[in-house]
Design an enzyme around this catalytic site. Structure first.
Site, PDB file in Angstrom:
ATOM      1  N   GLU A 102       0.829  -1.218   0.000  1.00 15.50           N
ATOM      2  CA  GLU A 102       0.000   0.000   0.000  1.00 15.50           C
ATOM      3  C   GLU A 102       0.859   1.263   0.000  1.00 15.50           C
ATOM      4  O   GLU A 102       0.373   2.347   0.332  1.00 15.50           O
ATOM      5  CB  GLU A 102      -0.945   0.010   1.222  1.00 15.50           C
ATOM      6  CG  GLU A 102      -1.838  -1.209   1.370  1.00 15.50           C
ATOM      7  CD  GLU A 102      -2.864  -1.392   0.250  1.00 15.50           C
ATOM      8  OE1 GLU A 102      -2.914  -0.569  -0.675  1.00 15.50           O
ATOM      9  OE2 GLU A 102      -3.603  -2.398   0.299  1.00 15.50           O
TER      10      GLU A 102
ATOM     11  N   HIS B 264      -2.832   2.246   8.311  1.00 12.02           N
ATOM     12  CA  HIS B 264      -3.893   1.410   7.747  1.00 12.02           C
ATOM     13  C   HIS B 264      -4.091   0.197   8.641  1.00 12.02           C
ATOM     14  O   HIS B 264      -3.132  -0.544   8.911  1.00 12.02           O
ATOM     15  CB  HIS B 264      -3.501   0.969   6.330  1.00 12.02           C
ATOM     16  CG  HIS B 264      -4.373  -0.101   5.757  1.00 12.02           C
ATOM     17  ND1 HIS B 264      -5.749   0.022   5.648  1.00 12.02           N
ATOM     18  CD2 HIS B 264      -4.076  -1.325   5.251  1.00 12.02           C
ATOM     19  CE1 HIS B 264      -6.244  -1.074   5.100  1.00 12.02           C
ATOM     20  NE2 HIS B 264      -5.261  -1.912   4.850  1.00 12.02           N
TER      21      HIS B 264
ATOM     22  N   HIS C  39      -6.941  -3.141   9.892  1.00 14.35           N
ATOM     23  CA  HIS C  39      -8.116  -3.949   9.571  1.00 14.35           C
ATOM     24  C   HIS C  39      -9.027  -3.975  10.806  1.00 14.35           C
ATOM     25  O   HIS C  39      -9.083  -4.970  11.533  1.00 14.35           O
ATOM     26  CB  HIS C  39      -7.692  -5.353   9.144  1.00 14.35           C
ATOM     27  CG  HIS C  39      -6.962  -5.385   7.832  1.00 14.35           C
ATOM     28  ND1 HIS C  39      -6.464  -6.540   7.278  1.00 14.35           N
ATOM     29  CD2 HIS C  39      -6.677  -4.399   6.949  1.00 14.35           C
ATOM     30  CE1 HIS C  39      -5.887  -6.256   6.102  1.00 14.35           C
ATOM     31  NE2 HIS C  39      -5.994  -4.958   5.896  1.00 14.35           N
TER      32      HIS C  39
ATOM     33  N   GLU D 156     -17.497  11.855  22.333  1.00 13.98           N
ATOM     34  CA  GLU D 156     -16.190  12.425  22.009  1.00 13.98           C
ATOM     35  C   GLU D 156     -15.915  12.456  20.500  1.00 13.98           C
ATOM     36  O   GLU D 156     -15.063  13.208  20.044  1.00 13.98           O
ATOM     37  CB  GLU D 156     -15.077  11.628  22.705  1.00 13.98           C
ATOM     38  CG  GLU D 156     -14.955  10.219  22.174  1.00 13.98           C
ATOM     39  CD  GLU D 156     -13.851   9.408  22.834  1.00 13.98           C
ATOM     40  OE1 GLU D 156     -14.119   8.244  23.169  1.00 13.98           O
ATOM     41  OE2 GLU D 156     -12.743   9.923  23.004  1.00 13.98           O
TER      42      GLU D 156
ATOM     43  N   HIS E 105     -12.752  -3.911   4.009  1.00 10.11           N
ATOM     44  CA  HIS E 105     -11.303  -4.067   4.101  1.00 10.11           C
ATOM     45  C   HIS E 105     -10.715  -3.449   5.380  1.00 10.11           C
ATOM     46  O   HIS E 105     -10.047  -4.145   6.147  1.00 10.11           O
ATOM     47  CB  HIS E 105     -10.655  -3.460   2.840  1.00 10.11           C
ATOM     48  CG  HIS E 105      -9.169  -3.634   2.777  1.00 10.11           C
ATOM     49  ND1 HIS E 105      -8.487  -3.797   1.607  1.00 10.11           N
ATOM     50  CD2 HIS E 105      -8.222  -3.659   3.748  1.00 10.11           C
ATOM     51  CE1 HIS E 105      -7.196  -3.934   1.841  1.00 10.11           C
ATOM     52  NE2 HIS E 105      -7.014  -3.843   3.145  1.00 10.11           N
TER      53      HIS E 105
HETATM   54  P1  13P Z   1       1.136  -5.498   3.093  1.00 12.30           P
HETATM   55  O1  13P Z   1       1.571  -6.734   3.832  1.00 12.30           O
HETATM   56  O2  13P Z   1       1.708  -5.445   1.698  1.00 12.30           O
HETATM   57  O3  13P Z   1       1.405  -4.252   3.891  1.00 12.30           O
HETATM   58  O4  13P Z   1      -0.441  -5.600   2.882  1.00 12.30           O
HETATM   59  C1  13P Z   1      -1.301  -5.725   3.949  1.00 12.30           C
HETATM   60  C2  13P Z   1      -2.611  -5.052   3.728  1.00 12.30           C
HETATM   61  O5  13P Z   1      -3.306  -4.758   4.661  1.00 12.30           O
HETATM   62  C3  13P Z   1      -3.026  -4.724   2.333  1.00 12.30           C
HETATM   63  O6  13P Z   1      -4.108  -3.854   2.322  1.00 12.30           O
HETATM   64 ZN    ZN Z   2      -5.265  -3.946   4.222  1.00 16.76          ZN
END
Ligand code: 13P
Ligand code: ZN
Length: 274
Positions: free
Chosen positions: A115, A139, A141, A169, A210
């Site tokens: 990413e 980023h 999950h 908040e 995602h």
């Molecule tokens: P990477 O291992 O390449 O960072 O990918 C993980 C991920 O969350 C892709 O969206």
């Molecule tokens: Zn991801």
């Protein structure tokens, strides 16, 4: 001193581990990047060994010559704190912002996160918009935010308002709101362009089915932002699991009162009548 004993590297590793402990980084899920200050580059310069230039896959001229600390592609957040040299790397961008080279880390081979285009395009937007104050792109999950992308309309207005309602908040922590990117193939320039467009307006962008991207000044603020939004999503998941409609909630006029007292501006587009 080792490379990973520098303050900014320790902060990066702690944040990665905090995310792991929250359960947001199964396997290699998620990625983190930090735009390194020039004095911090000097602090670790003696450890840097530049490798081959590689294409970034997009162009970020506003970041030419900058250094970033990033997680590696396919590397596990769980291992960052125990094996930093194998799990993360420092990269340098060329004078056009089109290529990068690893200058430290990825000891056993490998490359920065897939990413990287999204991280760097978001950094470029935020650097411009904040006079260089913002340095972190994250980023994760985040389980509950992901769950909500299967039941709520994929609209900025809906996600912002629903998450604001779940924790008082929230409008203070992210007054600009949250953007939503519909499902797209991850890892390329296209999703990076869509995300960085949202980062012009927001500090948070959801990737449907995602995860989420957060941007901020430092590790504390960026982790705190992700944590606050995800916690709010968790409350909404619990509420929706108990019953389909809320018996009571925070009303538009109450948000307006809150905005006045906490001296934040809440865009009216999120305070629609339901
Ligand atoms: P990477 O291992 O390449 O960072 O990918 C993980 C991920 O969350 C892709 O969206
Ligand atoms: Zn991801």
């Amino acid at each position: 001193m080792e490379f990973w004993e520098a303050g900014f590297v320790k902060g990066f590793m702690r944040m990665a581990n905090d995310g792991w402990e929250q359960g947001w980084h199964e396997r290699n899920g998620g990625n983190l990047s930090y735009r390194v200050k020039s004095e911090e580059v000097d602090e670790v310069r003696k450890y840097l060994e530049p490798r081959e230039w590689q294409p970034i896959g997009t162009s970020v001229p506003g970041l030419a010559g900058e250094y970033f600390l990033v997680t590696g592609s396919g590397k596990f957040f769980r291992n960052v704190i125990t094996c930093p040299a194998e799990s993360i790397c420092m990269i340098e961008l060329d004078d056009k912002g089109e290529n990068y080279r690893i200058v430290w880390g990825m000891k056993d081979g490998g490359r920065p996160t897939s990413e990287l285009p999204s991280h760097l395009m978001n950094h470029e937007v935020k650097k411009n918009k904040t006079d260089g104050r913002y340095r972190v792109i994250y980023h994760a999950h985040t389980t509950n935010v992901i769950a909500l992308t299967f039941v709520l309309p994929l609209e900025d207005q809906v996600f912002t308002r629903e998450l604001w309602e779940m924790a008082t908040e929230c409008p203070v922590v992210f007054p600009e709101g949250i953007g939503v990117v519909p499902w797209m193939v991850p890892g390329g320039r296209e999703i990076a362009v869509e995300t960085s467009r949202l980062m012009e307006k927001y500090d948070l962008a959801i990737w449907a089915h995602h995860g989420m991207f957060a941007a901020g000044e430092d590790f504390d603020l960026t982790f705190g932002l992700m944590h606050t939004a995800e916690k709010s999503a968790e409350i909404l998941v619990k509420v929706l699991s108990m019953q389909q409609t809320k018996a009571q909630t925070i009303q538009p006029d109450q948000f307006r009162e809150l905005a006045k007292d906490f001296k934040v501006t809440l865009p009216e587009k999120f305070l629609y009548e339901k």
